[in-house]
Design a protein around this motif. Structure first.
Motif, PDB file in Angstrom:
ATOM      1  N   GLN A  69      -6.758   0.021   4.368  1.00  0.00           N
ATOM      2  CA  GLN A  69      -6.644  -1.126   3.474  1.00  0.00           C
ATOM      3  C   GLN A  69      -7.483  -2.270   4.015  1.00  0.00           C
ATOM      4  OE1 GLN A  69      -2.584  -3.261   5.187  1.00  0.00           O
ATOM      5  NE2 GLN A  69      -2.515  -2.356   3.178  1.00  0.00           N
ATOM      6  N   SER A  77       0.827  -1.211   0.000  1.00  0.00           N
ATOM      7  CA  SER A  77       0.000   0.000   0.000  1.00  0.00           C
ATOM      8  C   SER A  77       0.858   1.256   0.000  1.00  0.00           C
ATOM      9  CB  SER A  77      -0.928  -0.004   1.220  1.00  0.00           C
ATOM     10  OG  SER A  77      -1.928  -0.992   1.089  1.00  0.00           O
ATOM     11  N   LEU A  78       1.964   1.219   0.742  1.00  0.00           N
ATOM     12  CA  LEU A  78       2.865   2.371   0.743  1.00  0.00           C
ATOM     13  C   LEU A  78       3.442   2.592  -0.652  1.00  0.00           C
ATOM     14  CD1 LEU A  78       4.511   4.578   2.177  1.00  0.00           C
ATOM     15  CD2 LEU A  78       6.234   2.823   2.689  1.00  0.00           C
ATOM     16  N   ALA A  82       0.927   4.276  -2.773  1.00  0.00           N
ATOM     17  CA  ALA A  82       0.760   5.690  -2.418  1.00  0.00           C
ATOM     18  C   ALA A  82       1.917   6.528  -2.956  1.00  0.00           C
ATOM     19  CB  ALA A  82       0.655   5.828  -0.903  1.00  0.00           C
ATOM     20  N   ASP A 136       1.347   7.044  -6.633  1.00  0.00           N
ATOM     21  CA  ASP A 136       0.345   8.081  -6.889  1.00  0.00           C
ATOM     22  C   ASP A 136       0.951   9.473  -6.715  1.00  0.00           C
ATOM     23  OD1 ASP A 136      -1.539   6.140  -7.370  1.00  0.00           O
ATOM     24  OD2 ASP A 136      -2.433   6.227  -5.361  1.00  0.00           O
ATOM     25  N   LEU A 137       1.780   9.628  -5.674  1.00  0.00           N
ATOM     26  CA  LEU A 137       2.407  10.921  -5.432  1.00  0.00           C
ATOM     27  C   LEU A 137       3.379  11.270  -6.560  1.00  0.00           C
ATOM     28  CD1 LEU A 137       2.667  13.310  -3.516  1.00  0.00           C
ATOM     29  CD2 LEU A 137       4.416  12.022  -2.250  1.00  0.00           C
ATOM     30  N   VAL A 141      -2.362   7.796   6.543  1.00  0.00           N
ATOM     31  CA  VAL A 141      -2.114   7.875   5.106  1.00  0.00           C
ATOM     32  C   VAL A 141      -3.253   7.229   4.329  1.00  0.00           C
ATOM     33  CG1 VAL A 141      -0.566   7.204   3.216  1.00  0.00           C
ATOM     34  CG2 VAL A 141       0.387   7.941   5.410  1.00  0.00           C
ATOM     35  N   GLY A 142      -3.786   6.112   4.841  1.00  0.00           N
ATOM     36  CA  GLY A 142      -4.866   5.448   4.125  1.00  0.00           C
ATOM     37  C   GLY A 142      -5.427   4.285   4.915  1.00  0.00           C
TER      38      GLY A 142
END
Length: 622
Positions: free
Chosen positions: A590, A522-523, A526, A529-530, A587-588
């Protein structure tokens, strides 16, 4: 210092012969009866008295003369005069004559003149209370245990070689024996070597590479289980004079000395030099995996065996070669072989030319058949044996074991049973609480990606997967829950970390999870995406994060690095941060999914897991 090389490795058979040649013995000792359970008699014990030592009543009722009841029945009971009472532990003060009876308790001494008794259930008390009506006839000796009926004086009670059980303790107690001659327990001195070792309960300094001493306590438990008396000595450092002093002290006080560590070919592993110079070295190196750097010899008047330093290697060598010698010295038989036959759950390759002692686990498939899978994290991993059920001996000429190949598993104990559920996958606190609600599950925390691979191979019952996955497998979803992930910072967030951008744009130390972890996946998404938002390559952002490539296995590990001051931020869960009183930067979220092997959805353990998963959302907030 010169390095010792392993040139000619002894075969396993030669290693056993070398240990047998040590002629380990333990002598004879007398122990109090209360300490005799499990010990082995060295001499025959004969009864010195009758048991019981008197004629006693077997039931509550009436002592009487049998001939006074002849012909008695329900319609025409015998009428006898009650002339007294006899209670257990009392000497009778009554003597029966014709037509008389005495009330008597179970275990009481039969009074003179009585040769039988009748149970109270077959009697009635006369209206005046002075007589008893006996509604049955009895023969002489009925309901009476005569003196010596259990054990007669001079009779053989127990023979040499008997391993004393609680039943035998009862017999010896009845004979008045308070001390028993038994085979001595061999005293086994245990010395772990290495400057890095610390006793459990003391503080370890990880910066100095210190670790807790696993082998001393594990081997001591094995010694006791084999019938020996374990004696723990202070661990010896890697300096030869200190090692020699401790080993000689142990040799002077014990029948056998077991050391662990300092047996390999390393230039700093010098224990073999101590044995060569101060005793006799019979063997150094055995063609077995794990356990090649094994020593056998003598030191002073004591037998000596040097075990490898890695816990798995040490225990496998102890179990295979040393424990049988201790049992023989203690007079104990080899334990009844506990083996099961199963099929390899997947292919396992091996081509080192040494006999392999392969720790394995068991799992039942959907049909109830036993599957066998390797449990091998390396010789240095202490959990390999804890997660295993037994051992498969792989011959040295074997290159690989095929999937489905039949193998014999030597169980660690006869009561080993396959777990009700075998799960693999993500390390997660909610999952831990769910598993606590099941009976005897086994869970291997291997990460999301390896979990799916193992599920595809058909080994586990279920896999637990977090975050996005590259490749799905054929599986049945049993349940899921959500977890919040982000950055964990020190309490108060002194670096004022606000998000991923700070890791990239500022000089911060970061600790990641391993690539097998769903959090790491997941990191990575992310960060990608950044990178897309900034119009740069993802790798540029990854390279800008100090520590991105440092991955730790467990979900709490990055947080503990933050606590220790080794990092400014770590990848983790909100629940972890709150439990450890740390700050959390979200951050998010999951999903965490539990998926099952389609062929095992009807297995009882899988159904039980599906049932508790119905409460997953509630458990996640506990």
């Amino acid at each position: 210092m010169d390095r010792k090389e392993f040139r000619d490795l002894a075969s396993p058979a030669e290693a056993r012969e070398a240990i047998d040649s040590l002629s380990l013995t333990a002598g004879v000792e007398r122990v109090p009866l209360e300490e005799a359970r499990g010990r082995v008699l060295v001499a025959r014990l004969d009864a010195e008295l009758d048991v019981p030592g008197f004629d006693r009543a077997s039931l509550d009722g009436y002592a009487l003369r049998a001939r006074d009841t002849f012909g008695a029945d329900e319609a025409d009971p015998a009428r006898l005069e009650v002339v007294g009472e006899v209670h257990a532990g009392e000497e009778p003060d009554v003597e029966l004559e014709e037509g008389q009876a005495a009330e008597i308790s179970t275990g009481a001494v039969m009074p003179d003149g009585a040769d039988a008794m009748v149970p109270v259930e077959r009697t009635d008390t006369a209206a005046d209370g002075g007589e008893v009506l006996v509604r049955t006839s009895v023969a002489p000796g009925d309901n009476v245990m005569f003196a010596g009926a259990d054990v007669a004086a001079g009779e053989r009670a127990l023979g040499p070689g008997t391993r004393i059980t609680p039943r035998d303790i009862g017999l010896l107690s009845a004979l008045g024996v308070d001390e028993v001659p038994v085979r001595g327990r061999p005293r086994v001195g245990i010395v772990s070597t290495g400057d890095e070792l610390v006793r459990p309960g003391e503080d370890v300094d990880s910066d100095r590479g210190e670790i807790y001493d696993v082998n001393s306590y594990t081997i001591a438990a094995g010694v006791e289980d084999a019938g020996g008396e374990a004696v723990l000595y202070p661990h010896a450092g890697d300096e030869q004079d200190e090692m020699e002093r401790i080993l000689r002290e142990a040799a002077e006080e014990c029948d056998l000395v077991l050391s662990s560590g300092s047996t390999s070919a390393s230039a700093v592993d010098v224990i073999y030099r101590v044995i060569e110079e101060q005793g006799e070295l019979l063997l150094h190196g055995v063609a077995v995996k794990p356990g090649k750097p094994m020593l056998v010899g003598r030191l002073a008047d004591s037998a000596y065996v040097g075990l490898p330093g890695y816990p798995v290697s040490a225990m496998m060598v102890f179990r295979t070669f040393v424990a049988p010698a201790i049992r023989e010295a203690a007079g104990l038989p080899e334990p009844k072989a506990a083996t099961v036959t199963g099929e390899m759950a997947r292919e396992e390759r091996y081509s080192e030319g040494r006999m392999r002692l392969m720790p394995v686990g068991l799992v039942e498939d959907g049909e109830g058949d036993t599957l066998v899978y390797p449990v091998d994290k390396g010789s240095g991993a202490t959990t390999s044996l804890a997660e295993a059920d037994g051992v498969v001996e792989v011959p040295p000429e074997t290159d690989y074991l095929e999937e489905g190949e039949s193998v014999d598993v030597q169980l660690f104990s006869p009561d080993v049973r396959p777990p009700t559920l075998l799960g693999v996958g993500e390390d997660d606190p909610t999952l831990n609480r769910l598993l606590d609600r099941l009976a005897n599950p086994r869970y291997l925390s291997v990460g999301s990606r390896p979990a799916l691979r193992r599920l595809r191979e058909g080994v586990p019952d279920v896999a637990v997967v977090a975050g996005p996955v590259d490749r799905e497998v054929d599986a049945v979803e049993l349940g899921r829950w959500e977890r919040e992930w982000g950055l964990i910072a020190r309490a108060g967030n002194p670096k004022e970390i606000e998000g991923l951008e700070d890791l990239i744009d500022r000089d911060l130390r970061f600790v990641n999870r391993t690539t097998d972890s769903g959090l790491r996946t997941s990191l990575g998404a992310a960060v990608a995406d950044l990178a897309a938002e900034r119009g740069v390559d993802r790798r540029d952002l990854v390279d800008a994060i100090d520590g991105f490539d440092l991955g730790l296995r467990a979900h709490e590990s990055p947080a503990r690095k933050v606590i220790a001051g080794d990092a400014d931020a770590g990848l983790g869960l909100r629940e972890t941060a709150e439990r450890l009183d740390l700050d959390f930067v979200p951050v998010g979220t999951q999903p965490v999914r539990v998926v099952a092997n389609p062929d095992r959805t009807d297995k009882a353990g899988v159904r039980d897991l599906e049932r508790v998963l119905a409460d997953a959302d509630e458990v996640a907030t506990e």
